[in-house]
Design a protein around this motif. Structure first.
Motif, short mmCIF file in Angstrom:
data_model
loop_
_atom_site.label_atom_id
_atom_site.label_comp_id
_atom_site.label_asym_id
_atom_site.label_seq_id
_atom_site.Cartn_x
_atom_site.Cartn_y
_atom_site.Cartn_z
N ASN A 57 0.82 -1.21 0.00
CA ASN A 57 0.00 0.00 0.00
C ASN A 57 0.85 1.26 0.00
N LEU A 58 1.98 1.22 0.69
CA LEU A 58 2.90 2.36 0.65
C LEU A 58 3.40 2.57 -0.77
N LEU A 59 3.78 1.48 -1.43
CA LEU A 59 4.25 1.57 -2.81
C LEU A 59 3.13 2.07 -3.72
N GLY A 60 1.93 1.55 -3.54
CA GLY A 60 0.80 1.96 -4.37
C GLY A 60 0.48 3.44 -4.23
N SER A 61 0.45 3.93 -3.00
CA SER A 61 0.13 5.34 -2.80
C SER A 61 1.24 6.24 -3.35
N TYR A 62 2.49 5.83 -3.16
CA TYR A 62 3.60 6.62 -3.70
C TYR A 62 3.58 6.60 -5.23
N THR A 63 3.27 5.45 -5.78
CA THR A 63 3.17 5.33 -7.24
C THR A 63 2.10 6.27 -7.78
N LEU A 64 0.95 6.31 -7.11
CA LEU A 64 -0.12 7.21 -7.53
C LEU A 64 0.34 8.66 -7.48
N VAL A 65 0.99 9.05 -6.40
CA VAL A 65 1.47 10.43 -6.25
C VAL A 65 2.44 10.79 -7.37
N ILE A 66 3.41 9.91 -7.64
CA ILE A 66 4.43 10.22 -8.64
C ILE A 66 3.83 10.24 -10.04
N ALA A 67 2.94 9.31 -10.35
CA ALA A 67 2.32 9.29 -11.68
C ALA A 67 1.49 10.56 -11.91
N VAL A 68 0.74 10.96 -10.90
CA VAL A 68 -0.07 12.18 -11.02
C VAL A 68 0.85 13.40 -11.13
N PHE A 69 1.94 13.40 -10.38
CA PHE A 69 2.92 14.49 -10.48
C PHE A 69 3.46 14.58 -11.91
N MET A 70 3.80 13.44 -12.50
CA MET A 70 4.33 13.45 -13.87
C MET A 70 3.28 13.93 -14.87
N CYS A 71 2.02 13.58 -14.63
CA CYS A 71 0.95 14.13 -15.47
C CYS A 71 0.89 15.65 -15.31
N GLY A 72 1.10 16.12 -14.10
CA GLY A 72 1.13 17.56 -13.85
C GLY A 72 2.29 18.25 -14.55
N VAL A 73 3.41 17.55 -14.65
CA VAL A 73 4.55 18.09 -15.40
C VAL A 73 4.13 18.33 -16.85
N HIS A 74 3.37 17.41 -17.40
CA HIS A 74 2.90 17.59 -18.78
C HIS A 74 1.94 18.78 -18.89
N TRP A 75 1.16 19.02 -17.86
CA TRP A 75 0.32 20.22 -17.85
C TRP A 75 1.20 21.46 -17.95
N GLY A 76 2.27 21.48 -17.14
CA GLY A 76 3.19 22.61 -17.16
C GLY A 76 3.84 22.77 -18.52
N GLN A 77 4.21 21.67 -19.16
CA GLN A 77 4.80 21.75 -20.49
C GLN A 77 3.79 22.28 -21.50
N TYR A 78 2.55 21.87 -21.35
CA TYR A 78 1.49 22.38 -22.22
C TYR A 78 1.37 23.89 -22.07
N LEU A 79 1.37 24.36 -20.83
CA LEU A 79 1.20 25.79 -20.57
C LEU A 79 2.40 26.61 -21.05
N GLN A 80 3.59 26.01 -21.08
CA GLN A 80 4.79 26.71 -21.50
C GLN A 80 4.97 26.79 -23.01
N GLN A 81 4.24 25.97 -23.74
CA GLN A 81 4.38 25.97 -25.20
C GLN A 81 3.80 27.27 -25.76
N ALA A 82 4.60 27.92 -26.57
CA ALA A 82 4.13 29.15 -27.20
C ALA A 82 3.36 28.82 -28.47
N GLY A 83 2.36 29.63 -28.75
CA GLY A 83 1.65 29.49 -30.02
C GLY A 83 0.80 28.24 -30.11
N ASP A 84 1.12 27.39 -31.07
CA ASP A 84 0.32 26.21 -31.39
C ASP A 84 0.51 25.12 -30.33
N ARG A 85 -0.43 25.04 -29.41
CA ARG A 85 -0.35 24.08 -28.32
C ARG A 85 -0.99 22.76 -28.73
N ALA A 86 -0.41 21.68 -28.27
CA ALA A 86 -0.99 20.36 -28.48
C ALA A 86 -1.99 20.10 -27.37
#
Length: 145
Positions: A40-69
């Motif tokens: 359960n410790l591994l599962g909860s940490y895995t969830l946190v890190i995966a969601v964090f990495m998805c959030g990184v992609h949000w940040g990359q989306y917001l940083q893209q100038a002009g034509d955003r994917a």
């Protein structure tokens, strides 16, 4: 020799709980005092890190100038909600297998971002290394559970 960038150091440090959990589970240590179930410790940490990495992609989306994917924005949201729902309703081994798949999808997205010049070569190398370690640890943990 150049010092290791902070992002690389933090990413490598973030892999330690995956390594530690895989080691404990492989040694058939299923519970820790005070903290409880290693799975359960591994599962909860895995969830946190995966969601964090998805959030990184949000940040990359917001940083893209002009034509955003816009699919980057949608994919990160879908993966986040999917993982959360799966965490709530399936056994831990199935959750970890799905999370492993999500980490590979996120790495594929990063590969595409690298090919598009959106992320740096060094950042992608770090992502590749850490994702490889994390996925190996998740596989080992799933087998041990």
């Amino acid at each position: 020799m150049k010092p290791m960038p902070m992002t690389t150091r933090l990413a490598l440090l973030g892999a330690i709980p995956f390594i530690f959990s895989a080691l404990l589970l492989s040694l058939d240590i299923l519970n820790l005092p005070v903290l409880g179930s290693v799975a359960n410790l591994l599962g909860s940490y895995t969830l946190v890190i995966a969601v964090f990495m998805c959030g990184v992609h949000w940040g990359q989306y917001l940083q893209q100038a002009g034509d955003r994917a816009s699919n980057l924005l949608i994919i990160s949201n879908v993966l986040t909600v999917l993982l959360w729902i799966v965490w709530l309703i399936v056994p831990i081994d199935i959750f970890l297998m799905l999370a492993l798949t999500v980490f590979l999808i996120l790495l594929y997205i990063d590969m595409r971002l690298r090919m598009g010049g959106i992320i740096s070569k060094n950042y992608f190398r770090t992502r590749l290394l850490v994702t490889t370690v994390v996925c190996a640890c998740l596989l080992l943990s799933i087998y041990a559970i």
